[in-house]
Design a protein around this motif. Structure first.
Motif, short mmCIF file in Angstrom:
data_model
loop_
_atom_site.label_atom_id
_atom_site.label_comp_id
_atom_site.label_asym_id
_atom_site.label_seq_id
_atom_site.Cartn_x
_atom_site.Cartn_y
_atom_site.Cartn_z
N ASP A 1 38.06 28.63 20.30
CA ASP A 1 37.59 28.84 21.65
C ASP A 1 37.97 30.11 22.17
O ASP A 1 37.11 30.75 23.00
CB ASP A 1 38.45 27.75 22.59
CG ASP A 1 38.09 26.31 22.16
OD1 ASP A 1 36.95 26.32 21.59
OD2 ASP A 1 38.85 25.25 22.35
N ARG A 2 38.95 30.70 21.80
CA ARG A 2 39.16 32.06 22.47
C ARG A 2 38.10 33.14 22.11
O ARG A 2 37.49 34.05 22.91
CB ARG A 2 40.53 32.48 22.12
CG ARG A 2 41.69 31.83 22.66
CD ARG A 2 42.93 32.70 22.79
NE ARG A 2 43.41 32.68 21.50
CZ ARG A 2 44.33 31.73 20.66
NH1 ARG A 2 44.46 30.63 21.60
NH2 ARG A 2 44.70 31.94 19.45
N LYS A 3 37.87 33.03 20.44
CA LYS A 3 36.75 33.90 20.18
C LYS A 3 35.49 33.66 20.85
O LYS A 3 34.95 34.81 21.16
CB LYS A 3 36.58 33.60 18.64
CG LYS A 3 37.73 33.89 17.81
CD LYS A 3 37.64 33.90 16.21
CE LYS A 3 38.79 34.36 15.28
NZ LYS A 3 38.42 33.89 13.83
N VAL A 4 35.04 32.53 21.11
CA VAL A 4 33.78 32.19 21.84
C VAL A 4 33.71 32.87 23.14
O VAL A 4 32.95 33.60 23.75
CB VAL A 4 33.33 30.89 21.92
CG1 VAL A 4 32.34 30.51 22.69
CG2 VAL A 4 33.13 30.19 20.39
N ILE A 5 35.01 32.76 24.01
CA ILE A 5 34.90 33.18 25.40
C ILE A 5 34.90 34.68 25.27
O ILE A 5 34.10 35.36 25.99
CB ILE A 5 36.43 32.63 25.93
CG1 ILE A 5 36.20 31.03 26.20
CG2 ILE A 5 36.56 33.42 27.36
CD1 ILE A 5 37.50 30.34 26.73
N LEU A 6 35.59 35.41 24.32
CA LEU A 6 35.91 36.79 24.29
C LEU A 6 34.35 37.39 23.97
O LEU A 6 33.90 38.37 24.62
CB LEU A 6 36.80 37.35 23.30
CG LEU A 6 38.29 36.84 23.79
CD1 LEU A 6 39.23 37.34 22.63
CD2 LEU A 6 38.54 37.66 24.86
N MET B 1 29.03 40.22 25.75
CA MET B 1 27.72 40.35 26.02
C MET B 1 27.78 40.55 27.48
O MET B 1 26.69 41.23 27.81
CB MET B 1 27.30 38.85 25.39
CG MET B 1 27.31 38.78 23.86
SD MET B 1 26.97 37.25 23.42
CE MET B 1 25.04 37.38 23.78
N LEU B 2 28.35 39.82 28.20
CA LEU B 2 28.06 40.08 29.78
C LEU B 2 28.28 41.58 30.31
O LEU B 2 27.49 42.08 30.99
CB LEU B 2 29.09 39.12 30.54
CG LEU B 2 28.44 37.60 30.55
CD1 LEU B 2 29.52 36.93 31.18
CD2 LEU B 2 27.05 37.45 31.30
N ALA B 3 29.49 42.26 29.88
CA ALA B 3 29.70 43.51 30.03
C ALA B 3 28.75 44.61 29.53
O ALA B 3 28.29 45.36 30.39
CB ALA B 3 31.12 44.00 29.42
N ALA B 4 28.10 44.10 28.37
CA ALA B 4 27.13 44.95 27.76
C ALA B 4 25.71 44.93 28.58
O ALA B 4 25.14 46.03 28.90
CB ALA B 4 26.59 44.55 26.16
N ALA B 5 25.55 43.74 28.92
CA ALA B 5 24.19 43.40 29.67
C ALA B 5 24.40 44.33 31.29
O ALA B 5 23.38 44.81 31.45
CB ALA B 5 24.05 41.96 29.89
N PHE B 6 25.60 44.29 31.65
CA PHE B 6 25.72 44.95 32.94
C PHE B 6 25.38 46.45 32.67
O PHE B 6 25.14 47.22 33.72
CB PHE B 6 26.81 44.55 33.59
CG PHE B 6 27.22 43.33 34.50
CD1 PHE B 6 26.27 43.06 35.54
CD2 PHE B 6 27.89 42.33 34.07
CE1 PHE B 6 26.30 42.04 35.99
CE2 PHE B 6 27.99 41.10 34.39
CZ PHE B 6 27.09 40.62 35.56
N CYS B 7 26.28 46.86 31.88
CA CYS B 7 25.79 48.24 31.53
C CYS B 7 24.38 48.71 31.51
O CYS B 7 23.91 49.93 31.84
CB CYS B 7 26.71 48.97 30.17
SG CYS B 7 28.53 48.74 30.48
N VAL B 8 23.80 48.02 30.67
CA VAL B 8 22.31 48.35 30.58
C VAL B 8 21.56 48.37 31.50
O VAL B 8 20.68 49.29 31.96
CB VAL B 8 21.69 47.51 29.27
CG1 VAL B 8 20.14 47.47 29.17
CG2 VAL B 8 22.40 47.52 27.94
#
Length: 357
Positions: free
Chosen positions: A12-17, A22-29
């Motif tokens: 579960d921790r791997k999925v959340i990380l 992915m969200l951080a990368a999307a904000f940067c783009v």
């Protein structure tokens, strides 16, 4: 406790990380793409403004040349108009003389017209002239009435009045015609002739020319001749005319005697006249009751309302009779009521000639 609550398994921790990365990368783009678009739009606007200014400059220069040419044309037109202005007095003189000639001809035209204003104000010029001649409103036809100046609807009203049996008996009757003015009536009144055939027949009889017989008949009808002492009138058969012949009895008491006799069903005794208020006692000697046969009341069948209409039966007595019938059966004699409070012996004796069983 809190630590156990937020404890997650490794998977579960791997999925959340992974999701957070992915969200951080999307904000940067998104952030970097927005800055590039702003810069590009700003540069495009500067280029478009530059090109627009250059185009506008060329158009402005061309417009300047066109305006200058137009100005030159306007100068030439102004010079031409100025020259025409100095030539216009001669034309003005010609126009003035033309209008002067027109005004000179105008009075002749008015004279030939014959007074335009006067003819227009005279609204009655085309109306038929009202004639005046003797006429009888009972026999005059429509042509004569129209010649007198009456309107068609007034003529129709006269015809309807005569068809309904109306007769003009005197000249003033014609004044009642609807729509007839005082002025019209005053003009027509001297010419109204009512034929003798349409006058009331009563006018043939004058007050001074009445015969002695007519005078005597009228006097007798109004003041009947009184009977002498020793004569008498039968009470139950006499009408008001006969009763007025009795000394002391006029129209009032004659009417009261007849009315009270109708309520009783007939008189059985001359002293019943004393029951009429203020009846003159001296008049009773001229009256007789012969073979009385009064109208009788069936006390076993009549209703309460029918019983109480008789002068000798009150409401309480009528109710006592109906209660007795309901509780004890039919009455055989008025003495059956003698034990009741409402029936005294005097009341029973007075009512006895008027009842049946």
């Amino acid at each position: 406790m809190i630590r156990d609550f937020f404890y997650l398994q490794k998977s579960d921790r791997k999925v959340i990380l992974t999701l957070l990365g992915m969200l951080a990368a999307a904000f940067c783009v998104i952030f970097f793409m927005g800055e590039e678009n702003d810069m590009t739009g700003f540069a495009g606007e500067e280029d478009s403004l530059g090109y627009a200014n250059i185009a506008n400059g060329a158009d402005a220069h061309a417009a300047y040349r066109n305006n200058r040419a137009s100005y030159s044309d306007n100068q030439a037109s102004y010079a031409h108009n100025k020259a025409g202005y100095y030539d216009s007095p001669s034309s003005y003189s010609n126009n003035h003389s033309f209008y002067a000639n027109g005004n000179a001809d105008y009075p002749d035209e008015m004279g030939d017209y014959g007074g335009k204003t006067g003819n227009y104000d005279d609204k009655s010029a085309n109306r038929p002239h009202a004639e005046r001649f003797p006429f009888d409103p009972n026999t005059a036809d429509s042509t004569q009435l129209l010649r007198l100046g009456l309107k068609p609807w007034q003529v129709r009203a006269i015809y309807r009045y005569r068809a309904a049996g109306g007769v003009y008996q005197k000249p003033t009757d014609f004044a009642k015609l609807y729509g007839l003015t005082v002025k019209q009536y005053r003009e027509l009144a001297p010419y109204i002739r009512i034929s003798e055939d349409y006058r009331p027949a009563a006018t043939l009889i004058k007050g001074e020319g009445m015969s002695a017989a007519n005078n005597s008949a009228q006097h007798t009808a109004r003041y009947p001749k009184k009977i002498k002492e020793g004569e008498y009138v039968i009470l139950n058969t006499a009408d008001t005319a006969e009763l007025k012949r009795v000394p002391g009895i006029g129209s009032y008491f004659a009417r009261k005697i007849v009315e009270y006799g109708e309520r009783l069903g007939g008189y059985v005794d001359i002293n019943q006249l004393d029951e009429i208020e203020d009846f003159p006692a001296d008049a009773k000697k001229y009256l007789r009751v012969s073979n009385p046969n009064p109208r009788r009341l069936n006390v076993n069948r009549l209703t309460l309302n029918e019983l109480k209409r008789h002068p000798y039966v009150s409401y309480y007595q009528a109710r006592a009779i109906t209660d007795y019938r309901r509780l004890r059966g039919a009455l055989k004699s008025l003495n059956d009521l003698s034990l009741l409070e409402d029936f005294t012996q005097e009341a029973i004796d007075r009512l006895l000639p008027y009842v049946e069983y």
